[in-house]
Design a protein around this motif. Structure first.
Motif, PDB file in Angstrom:
ATOM      1  N   LEU A  31      -3.438  -2.970   7.132  1.00 27.14           N
ATOM      2  CA  LEU A  31      -3.216  -1.623   6.598  1.00 27.14           C
ATOM      3  C   LEU A  31      -4.251  -0.680   7.203  1.00 27.14           C
ATOM      4  O   LEU A  31      -5.445  -0.838   6.986  1.00 27.14           O
ATOM      5  CB  LEU A  31      -3.339  -1.632   5.073  1.00 27.14           C
ATOM      6  CG  LEU A  31      -3.124  -0.289   4.380  1.00 27.14           C
ATOM      7  CD1 LEU A  31      -1.685   0.184   4.552  1.00 27.14           C
ATOM      8  CD2 LEU A  31      -3.468  -0.395   2.901  1.00 27.14           C
ATOM      9  N   THR A  32      -3.779   0.279   8.006  1.00 28.06           N
ATOM     10  CA  THR A  32      -4.699   1.215   8.647  1.00 28.06           C
ATOM     11  C   THR A  32      -4.568   2.638   8.131  1.00 28.06           C
ATOM     12  O   THR A  32      -5.389   3.485   8.459  1.00 28.06           O
ATOM     13  CB  THR A  32      -4.519   1.214  10.178  1.00 28.06           C
ATOM     14  OG1 THR A  32      -3.171   1.552  10.486  1.00 28.06           O
ATOM     15  CG2 THR A  32      -4.855  -0.143  10.758  1.00 28.06           C
ATOM     16  N   GLY A  33      -3.534   2.899   7.312  1.00 30.43           N
ATOM     17  CA  GLY A  33      -3.384   4.242   6.758  1.00 30.43           C
ATOM     18  C   GLY A  33      -2.286   4.307   5.725  1.00 30.43           C
ATOM     19  O   GLY A  33      -1.434   3.418   5.648  1.00 30.43           O
ATOM     20  N   TYR A  34      -2.338   5.358   4.910  1.00 28.04           N
ATOM     21  CA  TYR A  34      -1.330   5.611   3.879  1.00 28.04           C
ATOM     22  C   TYR A  34      -1.448   7.069   3.462  1.00 28.04           C
ATOM     23  O   TYR A  34      -2.414   7.754   3.821  1.00 28.04           O
ATOM     24  CB  TYR A  34      -1.524   4.681   2.670  1.00 28.04           C
ATOM     25  CG  TYR A  34      -2.792   4.959   1.917  1.00 28.04           C
ATOM     26  CD1 TYR A  34      -2.808   5.833   0.843  1.00 28.04           C
ATOM     27  CD2 TYR A  34      -3.984   4.364   2.293  1.00 28.04           C
ATOM     28  CE1 TYR A  34      -3.979   6.111   0.167  1.00 28.04           C
ATOM     29  CE2 TYR A  34      -5.154   4.631   1.629  1.00 28.04           C
ATOM     30  CZ  TYR A  34      -5.149   5.506   0.554  1.00 28.04           C
ATOM     31  OH  TYR A  34      -6.321   5.787  -0.102  1.00 28.04           O
ATOM     32  N   ASP A  35      -0.458   7.554   2.692  1.00 32.88           N
ATOM     33  CA  ASP A  35      -0.557   8.904   2.145  1.00 32.88           C
ATOM     34  C   ASP A  35      -0.167   8.895   0.673  1.00 32.88           C
ATOM     35  O   ASP A  35       0.075   7.821   0.097  1.00 32.88           O
ATOM     36  CB  ASP A  35       0.277   9.908   2.955  1.00 32.88           C
ATOM     37  CG  ASP A  35       1.772   9.657   2.876  1.00 32.88           C
ATOM     38  OD1 ASP A  35       2.218   8.839   2.055  1.00 32.88           O
ATOM     39  OD2 ASP A  35       2.502  10.295   3.653  1.00 32.88           O
ATOM     40  N   GLN A  36      -0.106  10.067   0.056  1.00 35.46           N
ATOM     41  CA  GLN A  36       0.157  10.165  -1.384  1.00 35.46           C
ATOM     42  C   GLN A  36       1.559   9.696  -1.755  1.00 35.46           C
ATOM     43  O   GLN A  36       1.832   9.418  -2.917  1.00 35.46           O
ATOM     44  CB  GLN A  36      -0.088  11.588  -1.908  1.00 35.46           C
ATOM     45  CG  GLN A  36       0.917  12.614  -1.432  1.00 35.46           C
ATOM     46  CD  GLN A  36       0.560  13.246  -0.104  1.00 35.46           C
ATOM     47  OE1 GLN A  36      -0.278  12.762   0.645  1.00 35.46           O
ATOM     48  NE2 GLN A  36       1.197  14.361   0.201  1.00 35.46           N
ATOM     49  N   HIS A  37       2.460   9.576  -0.783  1.00 40.33           N
ATOM     50  CA  HIS A  37       3.823   9.091  -1.028  1.00 40.33           C
ATOM     51  C   HIS A  37       3.920   7.585  -0.804  1.00 40.33           C
ATOM     52  O   HIS A  37       5.003   7.022  -0.869  1.00 40.33           O
ATOM     53  CB  HIS A  37       4.822   9.805  -0.115  1.00 40.33           C
ATOM     54  CG  HIS A  37       4.778  11.289  -0.264  1.00 40.33           C
ATOM     55  ND1 HIS A  37       5.255  11.936  -1.382  1.00 40.33           N
ATOM     56  CD2 HIS A  37       4.290  12.247   0.564  1.00 40.33           C
ATOM     57  CE1 HIS A  37       5.061  13.243  -1.232  1.00 40.33           C
ATOM     58  NE2 HIS A  37       4.482  13.445  -0.065  1.00 40.33           N
ATOM     59  N   MET A  38       2.799   6.967  -0.537  1.00 39.21           N
ATOM     60  CA  MET A  38       2.694   5.538  -0.239  1.00 39.21           C
ATOM     61  C   MET A  38       3.421   5.154   1.049  1.00 39.21           C
ATOM     62  O   MET A  38       3.862   4.015   1.209  1.00 39.21           O
ATOM     63  CB  MET A  38       3.116   4.681  -1.430  1.00 39.21           C
ATOM     64  CG  MET A  38       2.173   4.871  -2.611  1.00 39.21           C
ATOM     65  SD  MET A  38       2.540   3.858  -4.021  1.00 39.21           S
ATOM     66  CE  MET A  38       1.780   2.344  -3.529  1.00 39.21           C
ATOM     67  N   ASN A  39       3.573   6.134   1.966  1.00 30.81           N
ATOM     68  CA  ASN A  39       3.992   5.786   3.320  1.00 30.81           C
ATOM     69  C   ASN A  39       2.832   4.987   3.907  1.00 30.81           C
ATOM     70  O   ASN A  39       1.666   5.317   3.700  1.00 30.81           O
ATOM     71  CB  ASN A  39       4.238   7.040   4.152  1.00 30.81           C
ATOM     72  CG  ASN A  39       5.390   7.865   3.622  1.00 30.81           C
ATOM     73  OD1 ASN A  39       6.426   7.335   3.253  1.00 30.81           O
ATOM     74  ND2 ASN A  39       5.213   9.173   3.577  1.00 30.81           N
ATOM     75  N   LEU A  40       3.145   3.922   4.632  1.00 33.12           N
ATOM     76  CA  LEU A  40       2.115   3.000   5.107  1.00 33.12           C
ATOM     77  C   LEU A  40       2.089   2.929   6.620  1.00 33.12           C
ATOM     78  O   LEU A  40       3.136   3.000   7.268  1.00 33.12           O
ATOM     79  CB  LEU A  40       2.390   1.594   4.565  1.00 33.12           C
ATOM     80  CG  LEU A  40       2.572   1.463   3.061  1.00 33.12           C
ATOM     81  CD1 LEU A  40       2.999   0.039   2.720  1.00 33.12           C
ATOM     82  CD2 LEU A  40       1.298   1.838   2.335  1.00 33.12           C
ATOM     83  N   VAL A  41       0.898   2.757   7.170  1.00 36.35           N
ATOM     84  CA  VAL A  41       0.729   2.485   8.588  1.00 36.35           C
ATOM     85  C   VAL A  41       0.122   1.093   8.695  1.00 36.35           C
ATOM     86  O   VAL A  41      -0.943   0.824   8.156  1.00 36.35           O
ATOM     87  CB  VAL A  41      -0.196   3.509   9.270  1.00 36.35           C
ATOM     88  CG1 VAL A  41      -0.354   3.185  10.746  1.00 36.35           C
ATOM     89  CG2 VAL A  41       0.320   4.927   9.073  1.00 36.35           C
ATOM     90  N   LEU A  42       0.862   0.201   9.368  1.00 39.15           N
ATOM     91  CA  LEU A  42       0.403  -1.167   9.578  1.00 39.15           C
ATOM     92  C   LEU A  42       0.226  -1.419  11.061  1.00 39.15           C
ATOM     93  O   LEU A  42       1.008  -0.928  11.880  1.00 39.15           O
ATOM     94  CB  LEU A  42       1.414  -2.175   9.028  1.00 39.15           C
ATOM     95  CG  LEU A  42       1.744  -2.115   7.548  1.00 39.15           C
ATOM     96  CD1 LEU A  42       2.817  -3.150   7.212  1.00 39.15           C
ATOM     97  CD2 LEU A  42       0.517  -2.342   6.701  1.00 39.15           C
ATOM     98  N   GLU A  43      -0.781  -2.205  11.409  1.00 39.58           N
ATOM     99  CA  GLU A  43      -1.029  -2.599  12.800  1.00 39.58           C
ATOM    100  C   GLU A  43      -0.929  -4.108  12.904  1.00 39.58           C
ATOM    101  O   GLU A  43      -1.136  -4.821  11.920  1.00 39.58           O
ATOM    102  CB  GLU A  43      -2.416  -2.129  13.240  1.00 39.58           C
ATOM    103  CG  GLU A  43      -2.592  -0.637  13.090  1.00 39.58           C
ATOM    104  CD  GLU A  43      -2.907   0.060  14.376  1.00 39.58           C
ATOM    105  OE1 GLU A  43      -3.247  -0.621  15.344  1.00 39.58           O
ATOM    106  OE2 GLU A  43      -2.806   1.288  14.394  1.00 39.58           O
ATOM    107  N   ASP A  44      -0.649  -4.601  14.104  1.00 35.51           N
ATOM    108  CA  ASP A  44      -0.507  -6.037  14.359  1.00 35.51           C
ATOM    109  C   ASP A  44       0.453  -6.660  13.347  1.00 35.51           C
ATOM    110  O   ASP A  44       0.102  -7.590  12.622  1.00 35.51           O
ATOM    111  CB  ASP A  44      -1.869  -6.742  14.320  1.00 35.51           C
ATOM    112  CG  ASP A  44      -2.805  -6.213  15.388  1.00 35.51           C
ATOM    113  OD1 ASP A  44      -2.313  -5.850  16.474  1.00 35.51           O
ATOM    114  OD2 ASP A  44      -4.019  -6.154  15.141  1.00 35.51           O
TER     115      ASP A  44
END
Length: 75
Positions: A31-44
């Motif tokens: 988990l490398t990022g997220y926002d208030q809407h719980m959109n997620l940025v995942l790596e590897d």
């Protein structure tokens, strides 16, 4: 680890998480990022169930998952 959902995500930044989607698919990644809407940025990112996640190379380098599709996030 308890508290508000965004607090849990903040504490999980940089950690390996498993994300389950409404479709039943599961993804494992850092988990490398997220926002208030719980959109997620995942790596590897690897897709759980397709193969042994620990023994295989990642399927994708970076994946963005829309929060509306997320059922659960397991740190």
């Amino acid at each position: 680890m308890s508290g508000r959902p965004l607090d849990v995500l903040e504490a999980s930044l940089g950690e390996r998480v498993t994300v389950r989607l409404k479709s039943g698919d599961e993804y494992v990644g850092d988990l490398t990022g997220y926002d208030q809407h719980m959109n997620l940025v995942l790596e590897d990112v690897s897709r759980a169930g397709d193969r042994e996640v620990d023994d295989q190379a990642p399927v994708e380098d970076t994946t963005i998952i829309r929060g509306d599709n997320v059922v659960s996030i397991t740190p």
